[in-house]
Write an enzyme that holds these catalytic residues in place. Structure first.
Site, PDB file in Angstrom:
ATOM      1  N   CYS A 179       0.898  -1.097   0.207  1.00  0.00           N
ATOM      2  CA  CYS A 179      -0.192   0.042   0.089  1.00  0.00           C
ATOM      3  C   CYS A 179       0.847   1.420  -0.025  1.00  0.00           C
ATOM      4  O   CYS A 179       1.958   1.171   0.726  1.00  0.00           O
ATOM      5  CB  CYS A 179      -1.012  -0.081   1.192  1.00  0.00           C
ATOM      6  SG  CYS A 179      -1.920   1.250   1.311  1.00  0.00           S
ATOM      7  N   HIS A 181      -9.185  -3.612  -1.921  1.00  0.00           N
ATOM      8  CA  HIS A 181      -8.213  -2.739  -1.386  1.00  0.00           C
ATOM      9  C   HIS A 181      -8.709  -1.561  -1.189  1.00  0.00           C
ATOM     10  O   HIS A 181      -8.431  -0.713  -0.340  1.00  0.00           O
ATOM     11  CB  HIS A 181      -6.834  -2.954  -1.815  1.00  0.00           C
ATOM     12  CG  HIS A 181      -5.568  -2.181  -1.270  1.00  0.00           C
ATOM     13  ND1 HIS A 181      -4.558  -2.904  -0.615  1.00  0.00           N
ATOM     14  CD2 HIS A 181      -5.442  -0.940  -1.206  1.00  0.00           C
ATOM     15  CE1 HIS A 181      -3.690  -2.014  -0.277  1.00  0.00           C
ATOM     16  NE2 HIS A 181      -4.255  -0.861  -0.596  1.00  0.00           N
ATOM     17  N   GLU A 182      -8.953  -0.774  -2.420  1.00  0.00           N
ATOM     18  CA  GLU A 182      -9.487   0.829  -2.158  1.00  0.00           C
ATOM     19  C   GLU A 182     -10.795   1.040  -1.759  1.00  0.00           C
ATOM     20  O   GLU A 182     -10.739   1.976  -1.189  1.00  0.00           O
ATOM     21  CB  GLU A 182      -9.346   1.031  -4.080  1.00  0.00           C
ATOM     22  CG  GLU A 182      -8.019   0.905  -4.623  1.00  0.00           C
ATOM     23  CD  GLU A 182      -6.837   1.311  -4.097  1.00  0.00           C
ATOM     24  OE1 GLU A 182      -5.664   0.514  -4.118  1.00  0.00           O
ATOM     25  OE2 GLU A 182      -6.628   2.398  -3.202  1.00  0.00           O
ATOM     26  N   HIS A 198      -9.896   1.448   1.816  1.00  0.00           N
ATOM     27  CA  HIS A 198      -9.705   2.713   2.198  1.00  0.00           C
ATOM     28  C   HIS A 198     -10.733   3.713   2.435  1.00  0.00           C
ATOM     29  O   HIS A 198     -10.325   5.063   3.534  1.00  0.00           O
ATOM     30  CB  HIS A 198      -8.653   3.350   1.017  1.00  0.00           C
ATOM     31  CG  HIS A 198      -7.323   2.866   0.992  1.00  0.00           C
ATOM     32  ND1 HIS A 198      -6.312   3.083   2.144  1.00  0.00           N
ATOM     33  CD2 HIS A 198      -6.408   2.152   0.181  1.00  0.00           C
ATOM     34  CE1 HIS A 198      -5.162   2.677   1.943  1.00  0.00           C
ATOM     35  NE2 HIS A 198      -5.205   2.090   0.591  1.00  0.00           N
TER      36      HIS A 198
HETATM   37  C1  LIG Z   1       4.131  -7.294   0.098  1.00  0.00           C
HETATM   38  N1  LIG Z   1       4.086  -7.722  -1.069  1.00  0.00           N
HETATM   39  C2  LIG Z   1       3.667  -7.085  -2.302  1.00  0.00           C
HETATM   40  O1  LIG Z   1       3.458  -5.903  -2.338  1.00  0.00           O
HETATM   41  C3  LIG Z   1       3.656  -7.773  -3.782  1.00  0.00           C
HETATM   42  C4  LIG Z   1       5.218  -8.544  -4.155  1.00  0.00           C
HETATM   43  C5  LIG Z   1       5.350  -8.900  -5.248  1.00  0.00           C
HETATM   44  C6  LIG Z   1       3.813  -9.107  -6.300  1.00  0.00           C
HETATM   45  C7  LIG Z   1       2.702  -8.475  -5.711  1.00  0.00           C
HETATM   46  C8  LIG Z   1       1.388  -8.532  -6.453  1.00  0.00           C
HETATM   47  C9  LIG Z   1       2.592  -7.951  -4.252  1.00  0.00           C
HETATM   48  N2  LIG Z   1       1.578  -7.219  -3.974  1.00  0.00           N
HETATM   49  C10 LIG Z   1       1.114  -6.256  -4.710  1.00  0.00           C
HETATM   50  N3  LIG Z   1       1.622  -5.502  -5.543  1.00  0.00           N
HETATM   51  C11 LIG Z   1       1.279  -4.355  -6.294  1.00  0.00           C
HETATM   52  N4  LIG Z   1       1.755  -4.015  -7.199  1.00  0.00           N
HETATM   53  C12 LIG Z   1       2.815  -4.992  -8.249  1.00  0.00           C
HETATM   54  C13 LIG Z   1       3.707  -4.211  -8.699  1.00  0.00           C
HETATM   55  N5  LIG Z   1       3.010  -3.070  -9.758  1.00  0.00           N
HETATM   56  C14 LIG Z   1       3.863  -2.396 -10.685  1.00  0.00           C
HETATM   57  C15 LIG Z   1       5.200  -2.110 -10.433  1.00  0.00           C
HETATM   58  C16 LIG Z   1       5.960  -1.651 -11.582  1.00  0.00           C
HETATM   59  C17 LIG Z   1       5.276  -1.008 -12.642  1.00  0.00           C
HETATM   60  C18 LIG Z   1       3.836  -1.327 -13.005  1.00  0.00           C
HETATM   61  C19 LIG Z   1       3.198  -1.894 -12.084  1.00  0.00           C
HETATM   62 CL1  LIG Z   1       1.452  -2.004 -12.131  1.00  0.00          CL
HETATM   63  C20 LIG Z   1       2.205  -2.191  -9.132  1.00  0.00           C
HETATM   64  C21 LIG Z   1       1.355  -2.876  -8.066  1.00  0.00           C
HETATM   65  N6  LIG Z   1       0.156  -3.841  -5.934  1.00  0.00           N
HETATM   66  C22 LIG Z   1      -0.279  -4.377  -4.610  1.00  0.00           C
HETATM   67  N7  LIG Z   1      -1.457  -3.637  -4.325  1.00  0.00           N
HETATM   68  C23 LIG Z   1      -2.457  -4.463  -3.333  1.00  0.00           C
HETATM   69  S1  LIG Z   1      -3.929  -4.021  -3.969  1.00  0.00           S
HETATM   70  C24 LIG Z   1      -3.555  -2.484  -4.343  1.00  0.00           C
HETATM   71  C25 LIG Z   1      -2.297  -2.697  -5.122  1.00  0.00           C
HETATM   72  C26 LIG Z   1      -1.359  -1.645  -4.758  1.00  0.00           C
HETATM   73  O2  LIG Z   1      -1.552  -0.567  -5.925  1.00  0.00           O
HETATM   74  N8  LIG Z   1      -0.611  -1.368  -3.967  1.00  0.00           N
HETATM   75  C27 LIG Z   1       0.405  -0.018  -3.913  1.00  0.00           C
HETATM   76  N9  LIG Z   1       0.133  -5.474  -4.015  1.00  0.00           N
HETATM   77 NI    NI Z   2      -3.666   1.096  -0.191  1.00  0.00          NI
END
Ligand SMILES: CNC(=O)c1cccc(C)c1Nc1nc(N2CCN(c3ccccc3Cl)CC2)nc(N2CSC[C@H]2C(=O)NC)n1
Ligand code: NI
Length: 185
Positions: free
Chosen positions: A112, A155-156, A159
């Site tokens: 997050c 998740h959103e 929030h």
């Molecule tokens: C602790 N382990 C982890 O975080 C985790 C670890 C590994 C994989 C995942 C899948 C994990 N999990 C997770 N990875 C993401 N991203 C993957 C990378 N990506 C992204 C990155 C770079 C360019 C473009 C993009 Cl698209 C951005 C989004 N996002 C979220 N969440 C939870 S729901 C809301 C969403 C969110 O936007 N969070 C900021 N979770």
């Molecule tokens: Ni968040």
């Protein structure tokens, strides 16, 4: 443009507040905020821009995360390279009106933008959901989602109700997988 310095971090009360319903017609300020939130997500997913401005990548951003306690979240789940996004929308006053019995959790856990620390553990959520929300003109729309896009929207929407992802992690056994919960790779 929204930068990481504009994103409120865990510990700030706005992240634990119940956000207010958005009134229609949208004010110009509401419209500007929605556009800026979506632009932040686009920028955060663009390696050059993210590097230049030191942005953390995200696929969702809720108004309370930029200090605005209103029920509005931007979601941008990218497709593959040169493909259309899987989901690109601004959810206004969203509610989950139906969901599957089956649950799902990201196998890698959740991150997050408002939580600077890594909190390991499965975040069990509904595998499928139907969201009712409003568009910029106030029209009521319905959206059926499953798997990753459904996880992101839950998740959103959390929030908007002062809930953070780690609230769902089993504190005694973070990697316990409840029955009827599938892991999403
Ligand atoms: C602790 N382990 C982890 O975080 C985790 C670890 C590994 C994989 C995942 C899948 C994990 N999990 C997770 N990875 C993401 N991203 C993957 C990378 N990506 C992204 C990155 C770079 C360019 C473009 C993009 Cl698209 C951005 C989004 N996002 C979220 N969440 C939870 S729901 C809301 C969403 C969110 O936007 N969070 C900021 N979770
Ligand atoms: Ni968040």
């Amino acid at each position: 443009m929204i930068l990481m310095k504009d994103i409120v971090r865990d510990g700030h009360s706005v992240l634990r507040a119940q956000a207010a319903k958005v009134e229609f017609p949208l004010t110009d300020e509401d419209k500007k905020l929605a556009a800026e939130m979506m632009t932040f997500l686009e920028n955060s997913q663009n390696p050059e821009i993210a590097e230049k401005h030191q942005l953390r990548a995200g696929v969702g951003l809720a108004a309370p995360q930029v200090g605005v306690s209103k029920q509005m979240s931007a979601v941008l789940v990218p497709g593959g390279d040169d493909e259309e996004p899987v989901l690109k929308t601004v959810l206004i006053n969203p509610t989950i009106i139906a969901h599957s019995v089956k649950n799902a959790a990201l196998s890698e856990g959740e991150g997050c933008l408002s939580v600077d620390r890594d909190i390991p553990g499965y975040v069990p959520r509904h595998e499928r959901i139907t969201i009712r929300y409003q568009d910029f003109d106030g029209n009521i729309l319905k959206l059926k989602l499953k798997d990753y896009p459904a996880i992101v929207c839950q998740h959103e929407i959390d929030h908007l109700h002062g809930i953070l992802f780690y609230d769902h992690i089993n504190s005694t056994n973070p990697f316990e997988l409840p029955e009827n919960t599938v892991l999403l790779e």
